[in-house]
Every structure is written in C-alpha cells, then in structure tokens.
Design a protein around this motif. Structure first.
Motif, PDB file in Angstrom:
ATOM      1  N   VAL A 140      32.273  19.496  39.892  1.00 29.11           N
ATOM      2  CA  VAL A 140      32.197  18.063  40.209  1.00 29.11           C
ATOM      3  C   VAL A 140      33.596  17.464  40.149  1.00 29.11           C
ATOM      4  O   VAL A 140      34.276  17.560  39.119  1.00 29.11           O
ATOM      5  N   ASP A 141      34.007  16.863  41.249  1.00 30.55           N
ATOM      6  CA  ASP A 141      35.258  16.111  41.272  1.00 30.55           C
ATOM      7  C   ASP A 141      34.934  14.669  40.888  1.00 30.55           C
ATOM      8  O   ASP A 141      34.515  13.862  41.713  1.00 30.55           O
ATOM      9  N   ALA A 142      35.132  14.372  39.606  1.00 26.12           N
ATOM     10  CA  ALA A 142      34.868  13.034  39.073  1.00 26.12           C
ATOM     11  C   ALA A 142      36.175  12.349  38.685  1.00 26.12           C
ATOM     12  O   ALA A 142      36.224  11.559  37.744  1.00 26.12           O
ATOM     13  N   ALA A 143      37.244  12.657  39.442  1.00 22.51           N
ATOM     14  CA  ALA A 143      38.560  12.104  39.125  1.00 22.51           C
ATOM     15  C   ALA A 143      38.508  10.586  39.030  1.00 22.51           C
ATOM     16  O   ALA A 143      39.126   9.988  38.150  1.00 22.51           O
TER      17      ALA A 143
ATOM     18  N   HIS B 199      44.556   0.014  45.388  1.00 20.88           N
ATOM     19  CA  HIS B 199      44.728   1.406  44.992  1.00 20.88           C
ATOM     20  C   HIS B 199      44.245   1.618  43.561  1.00 20.88           C
ATOM     21  O   HIS B 199      43.875   0.673  42.864  1.00 20.88           O
ATOM     22  N   MET B 200      44.304   2.873  43.124  1.00 23.75           N
ATOM     23  CA  MET B 200      43.724   3.263  41.838  1.00 23.75           C
ATOM     24  C   MET B 200      44.726   3.216  40.694  1.00 23.75           C
ATOM     25  O   MET B 200      44.495   3.807  39.649  1.00 23.75           O
ATOM     26  N   THR B 201      45.843   2.532  40.899  1.00 22.17           N
ATOM     27  CA  THR B 201      46.847   2.389  39.863  1.00 22.17           C
ATOM     28  C   THR B 201      46.762   0.980  39.302  1.00 22.17           C
ATOM     29  O   THR B 201      46.699   0.018  40.051  1.00 22.17           O
ATOM     30  N   SER B 202      46.801   0.868  37.974  1.00 20.92           N
ATOM     31  CA  SER B 202      46.433  -0.389  37.328  1.00 20.92           C
ATOM     32  C   SER B 202      47.422  -0.739  36.226  1.00 20.92           C
ATOM     33  O   SER B 202      48.420  -0.050  35.999  1.00 20.92           O
TER      34      SER B 202
ATOM     35  N   VAL C 124      30.303  32.109  48.868  1.00 24.80           N
ATOM     36  CA  VAL C 124      30.519  30.706  48.493  1.00 24.80           C
ATOM     37  C   VAL C 124      31.094  30.700  47.076  1.00 24.80           C
ATOM     38  O   VAL C 124      30.391  30.994  46.105  1.00 24.80           O
ATOM     39  N   ILE C 125      32.358  30.404  46.981  1.00 25.94           N
ATOM     40  CA  ILE C 125      33.022  30.404  45.670  1.00 25.94           C
ATOM     41  C   ILE C 125      32.540  29.238  44.827  1.00 25.94           C
ATOM     42  O   ILE C 125      32.371  29.368  43.610  1.00 25.94           O
ATOM     43  N   ALA C 126      32.287  28.093  45.460  1.00 23.98           N
ATOM     44  CA  ALA C 126      31.800  26.935  44.704  1.00 23.98           C
ATOM     45  C   ALA C 126      31.190  25.917  45.651  1.00 23.98           C
ATOM     46  O   ALA C 126      31.586  25.814  46.820  1.00 23.98           O
ATOM     47  N   VAL C 127      30.218  25.171  45.148  1.00 18.26           N
ATOM     48  CA  VAL C 127      29.780  23.940  45.796  1.00 18.26           C
ATOM     49  C   VAL C 127      30.343  22.793  44.968  1.00 18.26           C
ATOM     50  O   VAL C 127      30.374  22.852  43.730  1.00 18.26           O
ATOM     51  N   VAL C 128      30.800  21.754  45.660  1.00 17.60           N
ATOM     52  CA  VAL C 128      31.509  20.663  44.989  1.00 17.60           C
ATOM     53  C   VAL C 128      30.772  19.351  45.224  1.00 17.60           C
ATOM     54  O   VAL C 128      30.466  18.985  46.366  1.00 17.60           O
ATOM     55  N   GLY C 129      30.492  18.664  44.145  1.00 16.06           N
ATOM     56  CA  GLY C 129      29.935  17.321  44.217  1.00 16.06           C
ATOM     57  C   GLY C 129      31.019  16.297  43.953  1.00 16.06           C
ATOM     58  O   GLY C 129      31.941  16.544  43.176  1.00 16.06           O
ATOM     59  N   VAL C 130      30.910  15.147  44.599  1.00 16.91           N
ATOM     60  CA  VAL C 130      31.899  14.077  44.439  1.00 16.91           C
ATOM     61  C   VAL C 130      31.285  12.954  43.618  1.00 16.91           C
ATOM     62  O   VAL C 130      30.223  12.432  43.965  1.00 16.91           O
ATOM     63  N   ALA C 131      31.976  12.572  42.554  1.00 17.33           N
ATOM     64  CA  ALA C 131      31.537  11.445  41.721  1.00 17.33           C
ATOM     65  C   ALA C 131      32.587  10.349  41.817  1.00 17.33           C
ATOM     66  O   ALA C 131      33.515  10.273  41.009  1.00 17.33           O
ATOM     67  N   GLY C 132      32.431   9.519  42.847  1.00 15.95           N
ATOM     68  CA  GLY C 132      33.411   8.466  43.094  1.00 15.95           C
ATOM     69  C   GLY C 132      34.375   8.875  44.179  1.00 15.95           C
ATOM     70  O   GLY C 132      35.538   9.171  43.910  1.00 15.95           O
ATOM     71  N   ALA C 133      33.900   8.876  45.426  1.00 18.44           N
ATOM     72  CA  ALA C 133      34.750   9.276  46.545  1.00 18.44           C
ATOM     73  C   ALA C 133      35.945   8.339  46.643  1.00 18.44           C
ATOM     74  O   ALA C 133      35.814   7.119  46.478  1.00 18.44           O
ATOM     75  N   THR C 134      37.111   8.902  46.921  1.00 17.67           N
ATOM     76  CA  THR C 134      38.349   8.128  46.940  1.00 17.67           C
ATOM     77  C   THR C 134      38.277   6.972  47.923  1.00 17.67           C
ATOM     78  O   THR C 134      38.780   5.883  47.652  1.00 17.67           O
ATOM     79  N   GLU C 135      37.668   7.184  49.068  1.00 17.55           N
ATOM     80  CA  GLU C 135      37.644   6.147  50.103  1.00 17.55           C
ATOM     81  C   GLU C 135      36.517   5.147  49.917  1.00 17.55           C
ATOM     82  O   GLU C 135      36.678   3.961  50.226  1.00 17.55           O
ATOM     83  N   THR C 136      35.364   5.595  49.415  1.00 14.23           N
ATOM     84  CA  THR C 136      34.187   4.737  49.397  1.00 14.23           C
ATOM     85  C   THR C 136      33.624   4.462  48.007  1.00 14.23           C
ATOM     86  O   THR C 136      32.812   3.554  47.852  1.00 14.23           O
ATOM     87  N   GLY C 137      34.004   5.257  47.008  1.00 18.28           N
ATOM     88  CA  GLY C 137      33.441   5.114  45.672  1.00 18.28           C
ATOM     89  C   GLY C 137      32.058   5.723  45.527  1.00 18.28           C
ATOM     90  O   GLY C 137      31.448   5.654  44.452  1.00 18.28           O
ATOM     91  N   ALA C 138      31.546   6.352  46.587  1.00 22.63           N
ATOM     92  CA  ALA C 138      30.190   6.898  46.557  1.00 22.63           C
ATOM     93  C   ALA C 138      30.078   8.068  45.580  1.00 22.63           C
ATOM     94  O   ALA C 138      31.038   8.809  45.367  1.00 22.63           O
ATOM     95  N   VAL C 139      28.901   8.206  45.006  1.00 26.67           N
ATOM     96  CA  VAL C 139      28.599   9.305  44.089  1.00 26.67           C
ATOM     97  C   VAL C 139      27.504  10.162  44.718  1.00 26.67           C
ATOM     98  O   VAL C 139      26.421   9.668  45.042  1.00 26.67           O
ATOM     99  N   ASP C 140      27.791  11.430  44.902  1.00 22.37           N
ATOM    100  CA  ASP C 140      26.799  12.343  45.482  1.00 22.37           C
ATOM    101  C   ASP C 140      25.593  12.509  44.564  1.00 22.37           C
ATOM    102  O   ASP C 140      25.647  12.196  43.365  1.00 22.37           O
TER     103      ASP C 140
END
Length: 694
Positions: free
Chosen positions: A358-361, A152-155, A324-340
């Motif tokens: 951009v969701d870069a959480a 998980h993402m807790t360290s 379309v209120i927003a388009v969202v890019g993923v920077a580090g998908a929670t499941e795969t770590g992929a970056v759009d």
C-alpha cells in the motif's frame, strides 16, 4: 616570503613560481613551519569547525587567543543574519515574490567555478556569503507555510522543529551504524514501532519481541516516498524469487535466471491503479523489470481502482506465465486524494498469493482519525506500507517510511560489510537501501510523542473539514467553478467554466479545450501574482470520458483556515475578471473580491465558533508558528501581543513550556538565535567583554 613580496622580487621569478617554491605553500607542510600564510589560513579554516559552545550560552571549551574572540564575533554576525532572514521569511503572508519568473531566478546562479581561496578575506567572507545567500535564495523562496499556499503537499512545521533541527545538525549522527549513531538507532526503532502499531495494531507481545530486535526491523526510514516504495518492491521481488535448492535467489543470480528457474516465461509485473505515483515507475525500472511491466488499471468515477479489472489483469498474467511481484493499493492518490478499496485488493492478493503493498505516502495519517480511518480498512493486511513523514506527519524534508507487517521481510534485503553493518551488529544500515543517513527519526519521534494520536486526529479531521468547506463554496458558485469529484480526503479537484458555456453542461472536445486553456492561464497568472497558490494537473476523468485540466488543492497546513480558502477563490475570481467577461454581481458574495485585509481577528472568530474538538484543534495549532490568513495580511511578532496571548493559553499547552511565560516567549523564534538583544550574548557590551577577556 609573503605573497606581496613574492610578486615584487624583480628577479625573474613569477608569483606562482615563488609560491610553489615556498615551504609555506607546500600542501604537505601542514604545520606551516616554512612560513605564516598557511598556518594562518589553516587556523582560520579549523576555526570554522570549532564548536564555540560559549556562543550559545553554554559552558564549554575556552580559547585565550584574540583569533577565537574574533571568531565568536563572526559567529554572532552570522547568527544575526540568519535570524533576521528566518524572521522575515516567517512574517511573510504571501506565497512568492510577484512577477518573478523562473528564468530570472536562474540567471542569479551562473557561477560555475569554485572560488580559489576565499579564506584570504578572513572570516568576514562567511558573512558576505550569507548576505548573498539570503538575498538570492531566501528572500524570493516559496513560502510553503503560507496559509494561502494550498496547492502542494508541503506545509508549515511545528515551531520546535527549527531549534530541534539545529540540535540534530549539531549532533550530526549517521544512522547507518551504531558506531556513529548509538542513541538515535534505538529512538528510530522505537518511533518505527509506534507507527507500526498504529497501522497494524499487533499484540503487545509482538512489539515486546520485535520493536528492538537486533536481527530484524519493523520498517525503515529513508529520504522520501520514492526510496520507501522502491524498498518495498525490492523486498517483494526478493521474496517471490527467493533461494530454492541450488538456486541462490534473484539477488545473487539476477532477474532473468530467477524468472526461468520459477517457470515464468512471460516476464514480471507490478499491478496498480492508473493513479499510481511515478515513483513506482522508477522502482520497476531500477529493479530491472522495465517500465512496461507496470500494469495500470483504470479507475471508477471516484478515482478508485477498478477491482474487477485488477482481477482480470491478475488472471491475464497467470495465463501468460507472467510473475506478479506485487499488487499495489493507493491510499491518498497524489492527484485526487482517492483511497482505493484496500480490503478488496487484499482479498485479491490473498486469492492469487501475491505480495500486497500500500502506497499511503499521503493518506496514511487517516489511520489516526476515528472518523476517517475506515477509509483505510484493509491496510492492516498489507505486507508493506509506505508513508511520508514530511507530508502529514509534519516533519522537515525529507522522510519516507516503509513498514513491514512481518519483520522477517526485512531479511530479504539485508546486506552486510566487514567494516560496518556486520551480520551480528545492531546497525540499521543492514536493511536500508541508503547507506549514510541523518537522524531524521528524532523529528518523527518528537512529533509522535508531542502530538500523540489525538493531535494527529485533529489535524486530519480539520484538513478534511476545510476541503469540504471549499467544495461547498465551489458548488454554490453559480456555475463559475465546477467540482471534478467530491473529495474523499483533503485533496480537491475543480475547474473554472466560462460564463458562455455554463448553460450548455455537455462539454465536447472543443469546449473542453477552451475550458482547459482558461484554467491553465488562470493558474499561471495566480502563480505569477504570488498572493495565493493552487496547482494544476491533467486527469483522465471517468465522468467526462476524456483528459481535462483541473485545478488542484491540497489542504494540510494547520495555519490554513476556511477564510484562507475563501481568499484563494476570491483571488481567482479577480484574475478571471481580467481574462473574461464576468459580471461580479453574478458571483456569490463569499467569492467576490473585495477591498480590505483579512486579519488575525477573522481567524480568532472562526476558531471560537467551533466545539470542544475545535478547541483542542486550537491548542494543537498553537504549537505552530502563528500567521495571519487572508491575502495581504502582515504580522509582527511583538512581545505585548504574545504576553496577552499567554494569558488565554489553555493549560495543556502551557505545560509544554513548564508554565513559564519566559520560556514561551523565548521559543517564538528559535531560542538559540535570540542573541543580540541588550544584555544578550551578542550584544555589543558582551562582545566587547569577551574580546577584552581573551
């Protein structure tokens, strides 16, 4: 009349009636003039709130009563209890208590009534409660700092976060307004500006103008990524449906009238990858759009959103007059770590004049790495960016950050009140979804300025290096493990393949069901055993064309090394050997379970092999509480070990301790808790002296 006397009146008056008629039990009789019981309890209760500055070795207020001396002793007991629990927790190398199911833990917490009056037991009841808390909650808690906890993402956290968190709690600032958070208001704005510059890299003149601008903010700090994403979409909605003429905007008129005013008869939508975090689903629900308005786009073989299909979705919304209120890019998908492909999405957003978020959480800290920041190319074009502080910025739970490229975006969600956050105030609460907030920016500011850009770069680079090491081990496992996708960042997906299916290679529905069942059971048993941990998920894998169960690894813990990854795989091989027919001679030696412990020397040898970059990594790693790797190692924090350690410590790290070994040793466990040693504040001798003097 005391309680015992009231119960023995013999005059037909019940104890409750007697108490109700006694002025000492009148809640309005705050001074307790009608008797002694309330005044004693009140004094005791107020005593729980006294600063007791003498208890931390600092000059401060003094009390002459024996009651206060007793309070100091009680505080000393509490300090020792919690210090002992803290040390025991940090000394653990395993992830969780073995064979402890959740229903057994749940059965400990079935008291549904608040205690009527525990104050009758004196301050001793505080110690009794702490004992129960430690036993029921701390001793069996998940050790998120364990080097073998890689699911998980807790360290682990930097060592200075523990004493710093005590200081933040002591200050108890409320950042909603400057009247309760004057200094922390501006340290928050400074920390936000520092990260904004790292993401957007605007000119210095921009930050001179906006970093401490009272009329806007460059970003907001919230309790987590969910509220940060919600804040971004809230701003996006209010901007695209802003006031116009006599129309007062969506925030005043509501969503349906706003859509009609602007001619959108097909409703509204938010478009992003099918791997969008579930917080986006929550956000569109809360904003009144409905979860069906979240249009998710399939991903390619590397789990990146299909830009061509995103374009088709935008065209389709245009045809149906759906905003379309927003388009969202993923920077580090929670499941795969992929970056759009963020640059590709940015170009679409510009072409269709759509808000770009951009969701870069998770993946946002890639921006610190000169080696990997190219993966985020295009993020600087986003109207807003979400980043989680409690993930790869190594802050305590929980902190979400939402940055605005244009500070005037914050005006779209500005709210004021008459008694605080007035329009002309400096209060940050004007711009945040949440009202009262703790001063979590202190943790962010501390890490940014202690680690610096280079420190975060080292942490990012090493995490990806270790994930690649694990991917290599999986690829060399003679088919026992299968990599689902080559890792882009520091998240990895893989699965175990039963030996009798390895030669086939082409897995159909029945084969995948068998593989899924094995991996579910493997992960269940590994979790229950408690020595190591990986998580699992179900993903729609483009390569296999079907949903499959995958084991999920997240590497971000600075205490995790390559040896720990090997240990996790060895643990899994050992479990598999008990589940299926497995010839361990066919398993490569690095993955084969073996007797003996991995100890500190394993890690020391690993670190010593690396180049100058790895030496800097070691310096940074020393800021965190050292722990052993391996499956069963146990570590003792003895002074002789750390004195020897000091002698080999690099000079840059010594500077953090003012080149003072005493300061270094006292900081290994939160220094304000080191109170009971001989001559310490809470030694028996010192406590006796304090009692006699008072």
């Amino acid at each position: 009349m005391s309680h015992s006397e009231a119960g023995d009146t013999g005059e037909g008056t019940t104890r409750n009636e007697s108490e109700n008629s006694d002025p000492a039990h009148d809640p309005e009789n705050l001074n307790g003039k009608g008797g002694n019981d309330v005044s004693v309890e009140e004094e005791m209760l107020v005593g729980l709130f006294r600063p007791r500055t003498s208890s931390i070795g600092t000059e401060g207020e003094t009390e002459s009563s024996a009651q206060y001396s007793h309070s100091i002793i009680s505080l000393g007991n509490t300090e020792r209890q919690l210090k002992s629990a803290e040390k025991a927790f940090l000394d653990r190398s395993y992830v969780r208590s073995a064979s402890l199911p959740l229903d057994e833990i749940s059965s400990r917490f079935n008291q549904t009534s608040i205690p009527s009056n525990p104050l009758k037991g004196g301050e001793g009841h505080v110690n009794e409660y702490m004992d129960a808390l430690v036993q029921n909650t701390v001793e069996d808690a998940v050790n998120t700092a364990s080097p073998s906890m890689i699911g998980h993402m807790t360290s682990s956290l930097p060592y200075f976060m523990r004493p710093l968190s005590r200081l933040v709690t002591t200050m108890n600032q409320n950042v909603v307004k400057t009247e309760t958070g004057n200094t922390v208001t501006f340290i928050e704005k400074e920390a936000i500006a520092q990260l904004h510059k790292q993401i957007y890299d605007c000119e210095e003149s921009f930050y001179d103008c906006f970093a401490q601008d009272p009329s806007t903010v460059l970003g907001i700090l919230s309790s987590g990524g969910t509220t940060a994403n919600l804040s971004a979409l809230w701003a996006a909605r209010n901007i695209v449906l802003k006031p116009q003429g006599t129309f007062e905007g969506v925030e005043n008129e509501g969503l349906f009238p706003a859509l009609l005013h602007y001619g959108y008869t097909g409703g509204a939508a938010v478009i992003g990858s099918e791997l969008l975090h579930y917080s986006l689903s929550k956000s569109v629900d809360i904003l009144g759009l409905g979860t069906k308005s979240l249009i998710t786009i399939p991903v390619d073989d590397n789990f990146r959103v299909r830009i061509d299909m995103m374009r088709e979705a935008l065209e389709d919304c245009k045809r149906r007059k759906q905003l379309v209120i927003a388009v969202v890019g993923v920077a580090g998908a929670t499941e795969t770590g992929a970056v759009d492909d963020l640059l590709g999405i940015a170009k679409l957003a510009a072409q269709y004049e759509t808000y770009f978020h951009v969701d870069a959480a998770w993946g946002g800290p890639l921006i610190f790495s000169s080696k990997y920041k190219h993966l985020l190319n295009g993020i600087q074009k986003a109207d807003s960016v979400t980043l989680d502080g409690h993930k790869q910025l190594y802050m305590p739970m929980g902190c979400g950050l939402c940055f605005f490229k244009n500070p005037e975006t914050s005006l779209a969600v500005q709210k004021t009140a008459k008694y605080i956050i007035r329009k002309d105030s400096l209060d940050l609460g004007r711009f945040t979804l949440e009202g009262s907030r703790p001063a979590n920016a202190v943790y962010l500011h501390s890490n940014l300025n202690i680690f610096g850009v280079r420190g975060y770069e080292i942490l990012v680079n090493r995490s990806i290096r270790i994930v690649k090491h694990m991917a290599k081990r999986i690829n060399e496992s003679n088919g026992l493990f299968q990599l689902i996708v080559h890792p882009t960042t520091n998240i990895l997906l893989y699965r175990c393949i039963p030996p009798h299916l390895r030669l086939n290679g082409n897995f159909g529905t029945l084969e995948n069901k068998e593989i899924d069942a094995l991996n579910i059971e493997l992960q269940r048993l590994q979790t229950l055993e408690g020595r190591t941990f990986v998580s699992r998920t179900t993903v729609l894998c483009p390569v296999f064309g079907a949903p499959i169960v995958a084991l999920r690894v997240v590497i971000a813990n600075p205490l995790t090394f390559e040896a720990d990854v090997d240990c996790v795989l060895q643990n899994q091989v050992g479990i598999l050997a008990s589940l299926i027919e497995l010839d361990l001679n066919d398993v490569p030696e690095p993955l084969r379970p073996h007797d003996g412990n991995h100890n500190q020397s394993v890690h020391s040898e690993k670190v010593a092999e690396y180049t100058k970059e790895k030496d800097e990594e070691r310096v940074l790693g020393n800021i965190l509480p050292p722990q052993n790797g391996g499956c069963d190692a146990h570590h003792t924090y003895d002074e002789s070990y750390w004195s020897s350690y000091w002698e080999s410590m690099p000079n840059p790290l010594r500077i953090l301790f003012k080149d003072d070994i005493g300061l270094f040793l006292s900081s290994l466990v939160a220094p304000e808790l080191q109170l009971e040693k001989e001559g310490g504040l809470f030694s028996a001798e010192r406590l006796r002296q304090a009692y006699e003097q008072n």
